[in-house]
Write a protein that holds these residues in place. Structure first.
Motif, PDB file in Angstrom:
ATOM      1  N   SER A   1      -4.328   2.346  13.650  1.00  0.00           N
ATOM      2  CA  SER A   1      -4.095   1.468  12.507  1.00  0.00           C
ATOM      3  C   SER A   1      -3.733   2.274  11.263  1.00  0.00           C
ATOM      4  CB  SER A   1      -5.360   0.656  12.224  1.00  0.00           C
ATOM      5  OG  SER A   1      -5.235  -0.042  11.003  1.00  0.00           O
ATOM      6  N   LEU A   2      -2.887   1.690  10.440  1.00  0.00           N
ATOM      7  CA  LEU A   2      -2.496   2.290   9.157  1.00  0.00           C
ATOM      8  C   LEU A   2      -3.429   1.877   8.019  1.00  0.00           C
ATOM      9  CD1 LEU A   2       1.345   1.611   9.372  1.00  0.00           C
ATOM     10  CD2 LEU A   2       0.174   3.787   9.795  1.00  0.00           C
ATOM     11  N   ALA A   3      -4.445   1.087   8.315  1.00  0.00           N
ATOM     12  CA  ALA A   3      -5.278   0.455   7.286  1.00  0.00           C
ATOM     13  C   ALA A   3      -5.831   1.418   6.246  1.00  0.00           C
ATOM     14  CB  ALA A   3      -6.412  -0.322   7.940  1.00  0.00           C
ATOM     15  N   ASP A   4      -6.333   2.575   6.640  1.00  0.00           N
ATOM     16  CA  ASP A   4      -6.948   3.496   5.685  1.00  0.00           C
ATOM     17  C   ASP A   4      -6.081   4.714   5.379  1.00  0.00           C
ATOM     18  OD1 ASP A   4      -9.271   1.936   5.454  1.00  0.00           O
ATOM     19  OD2 ASP A   4     -10.056   2.783   7.312  1.00  0.00           O
TER      20      ASP A   4
ATOM     21  N   MET B   1       0.851  -1.175   0.000  1.00  0.00           N
ATOM     22  CA  MET B   1       0.000   0.000   0.000  1.00  0.00           C
ATOM     23  C   MET B   1       0.897   1.240   0.000  1.00  0.00           C
ATOM     24  SD  MET B   1      -2.863   1.111   2.844  1.00  0.00           S
ATOM     25  CE  MET B   1      -1.819   1.293   4.281  1.00  0.00           C
ATOM     26  N   ALA B   2       0.731   2.117  -0.960  1.00  0.00           N
ATOM     27  CA  ALA B   2       1.521   3.341  -1.059  1.00  0.00           C
ATOM     28  C   ALA B   2       0.868   4.449  -0.230  1.00  0.00           C
ATOM     29  CB  ALA B   2       1.635   3.788  -2.503  1.00  0.00           C
ATOM     30  N   VAL B   3       1.686   5.134   0.565  1.00  0.00           N
ATOM     31  CA  VAL B   3       1.211   6.268   1.360  1.00  0.00           C
ATOM     32  C   VAL B   3       2.186   7.426   1.207  1.00  0.00           C
ATOM     33  CG1 VAL B   3       0.004   4.876   3.084  1.00  0.00           C
ATOM     34  CG2 VAL B   3       2.348   5.546   3.487  1.00  0.00           C
ATOM     35  N   ARG B   4       1.671   8.610   1.358  1.00  0.00           N
ATOM     36  CA  ARG B   4       2.492   9.822   1.323  1.00  0.00           C
ATOM     37  C   ARG B   4       2.855  10.172   2.761  1.00  0.00           C
ATOM     38  NH1 ARG B   4       4.062  14.043  -1.729  1.00  0.00           N
ATOM     39  NH2 ARG B   4       3.854  16.145  -0.893  1.00  0.00           N
ATOM     40  N   LEU B   5       4.143  10.338   3.025  1.00  0.00           N
ATOM     41  CA  LEU B   5       4.638  10.727   4.335  1.00  0.00           C
ATOM     42  C   LEU B   5       5.079  12.180   4.273  1.00  0.00           C
ATOM     43  CD1 LEU B   5       6.830   7.618   5.244  1.00  0.00           C
ATOM     44  CD2 LEU B   5       4.402   7.999   5.712  1.00  0.00           C
ATOM     45  N   LEU B   6       4.679  12.948   5.262  1.00  0.00           N
ATOM     46  CA  LEU B   6       5.061  14.356   5.370  1.00  0.00           C
ATOM     47  C   LEU B   6       5.820  14.557   6.675  1.00  0.00           C
ATOM     48  CD1 LEU B   6       1.580  15.859   4.421  1.00  0.00           C
ATOM     49  CD2 LEU B   6       3.536  15.516   2.907  1.00  0.00           C
ATOM     50  N   TYR B   7       6.902  15.303   6.611  1.00  0.00           N
ATOM     51  CA  TYR B   7       7.738  15.567   7.781  1.00  0.00           C
ATOM     52  C   TYR B   7       7.799  17.079   7.989  1.00  0.00           C
ATOM     53  CZ  TYR B   7       9.248  10.870   6.431  1.00  0.00           C
ATOM     54  OH  TYR B   7       9.283   9.550   6.059  1.00  0.00           O
ATOM     55  N   PHE B   8       7.560  17.521   9.231  1.00  0.00           N
ATOM     56  CA  PHE B   8       7.518  18.952   9.523  1.00  0.00           C
ATOM     57  C   PHE B   8       8.529  19.346  10.595  1.00  0.00           C
ATOM     58  CE2 PHE B   8       3.347  17.976   7.798  1.00  0.00           C
ATOM     59  CZ  PHE B   8       3.177  18.996   6.882  1.00  0.00           C
TER      60      PHE B   8
ATOM     61  N   ALA C   1       5.145  -4.974   4.562  1.00  0.00           N
ATOM     62  CA  ALA C   1       4.213  -5.893   5.211  1.00  0.00           C
ATOM     63  C   ALA C   1       4.543  -5.988   6.696  1.00  0.00           C
ATOM     64  CB  ALA C   1       4.316  -7.270   4.560  1.00  0.00           C
ATOM     65  N   GLY C   2       3.528  -6.140   7.495  1.00  0.00           N
ATOM     66  CA  GLY C   2       3.729  -6.320   8.926  1.00  0.00           C
ATOM     67  C   GLY C   2       3.611  -5.060   9.752  1.00  0.00           C
ATOM     68  N   LEU C   3       3.542  -3.898   9.104  1.00  0.00           N
ATOM     69  CA  LEU C   3       3.350  -2.658   9.851  1.00  0.00           C
ATOM     70  C   LEU C   3       1.854  -2.450  10.038  1.00  0.00           C
ATOM     71  CD1 LEU C   3       5.872  -0.191   8.166  1.00  0.00           C
ATOM     72  CD2 LEU C   3       6.237  -1.729  10.091  1.00  0.00           C
ATOM     73  N   ALA C   4       1.420  -2.429  11.302  1.00  0.00           N
ATOM     74  CA  ALA C   4      -0.008  -2.316  11.579  1.00  0.00           C
ATOM     75  C   ALA C   4      -0.409  -0.958  12.120  1.00  0.00           C
ATOM     76  CB  ALA C   4      -0.436  -3.408  12.564  1.00  0.00           C
ATOM     77  N   THR C   5       0.479  -0.308  12.870  1.00  0.00           N
ATOM     78  CA  THR C   5       0.126   0.938  13.548  1.00  0.00           C
ATOM     79  C   THR C   5       1.121   2.051  13.227  1.00  0.00           C
ATOM     80  OG1 THR C   5       1.468   0.502  15.517  1.00  0.00           O
ATOM     81  CG2 THR C   5      -0.803  -0.386  15.511  1.00  0.00           C
ATOM     82  N   VAL C   6       0.752   3.253  13.612  1.00  0.00           N
ATOM     83  CA  VAL C   6       1.650   4.403  13.474  1.00  0.00           C
ATOM     84  C   VAL C   6       2.960   4.130  14.217  1.00  0.00           C
ATOM     85  CG1 VAL C   6       1.972   6.825  14.094  1.00  0.00           C
ATOM     86  CG2 VAL C   6      -0.205   6.066  13.137  1.00  0.00           C
TER      87      VAL C   6
ATOM     88  N   ARG D   1       8.870   3.073  14.225  1.00  0.00           N
ATOM     89  CA  ARG D   1      10.016   2.207  14.540  1.00  0.00           C
ATOM     90  C   ARG D   1      10.713   1.750  13.258  1.00  0.00           C
ATOM     91  NH1 ARG D   1       6.540   1.295  18.682  1.00  0.00           N
ATOM     92  NH2 ARG D   1       5.348  -0.328  17.635  1.00  0.00           N
ATOM     93  N   TRP D   2       9.936   1.480  12.202  1.00  0.00           N
ATOM     94  CA  TRP D   2      10.528   1.104  10.916  1.00  0.00           C
ATOM     95  C   TRP D   2      11.304   2.281  10.314  1.00  0.00           C
ATOM     96  CZ3 TRP D   2       9.599   2.835   5.856  1.00  0.00           C
ATOM     97  CH2 TRP D   2      10.224   2.078   4.855  1.00  0.00           C
TER      98      TRP D   2
END
Length: 85
Positions: A69-72, A1-8, A26-31, A36-37
């Motif tokens: 959760s990172l699901a959505d 799943m592709a997500v956009r990460l923003l750093y401030f 795979a295996g990352l479930a939460t923020v 940690r990753w």
């Protein structure tokens, strides 16, 4: 799943990146799992996420706890606490 990460603020300064789009491993479930990753991605990211307890997070522009959760997630933002004065 592709997500956009923003750093401030100092998170951006330490990572050296203001934003990026990544495929979540795979295996990352939460923020918290994601943070940690990210910390393992190299010295800049390790420095940025060494104090995960103070970093605030938003998923899809809504503030969330690290247990969320990172699901959505389409966009995840990381920023330090804001102080006024």
């Amino acid at each position: 799943m592709a997500v956009r990460l923003l750093y401030f603020a100092w998170v951006r300064e330490r990572t050296g990146v203001s934003s990026e789009t990544i495929d979540l491993p795979a295996g990352l479930a939460t923020v918290g799992d994601l943070m940690r990753w990210l910390e393992q991605r190299g010295p800049n990211f390790a420095a940025a996420f060494e104090r995960m307890d103070v970093i605030r997070t938003a998923i899809n522009q809504t503030h969330v706890p690290h247990s969320t959760s990172l699901a959505d997630a389409q966009e995840i933002a990381f920023f330090p606490p804001v102080t006024g004065g």
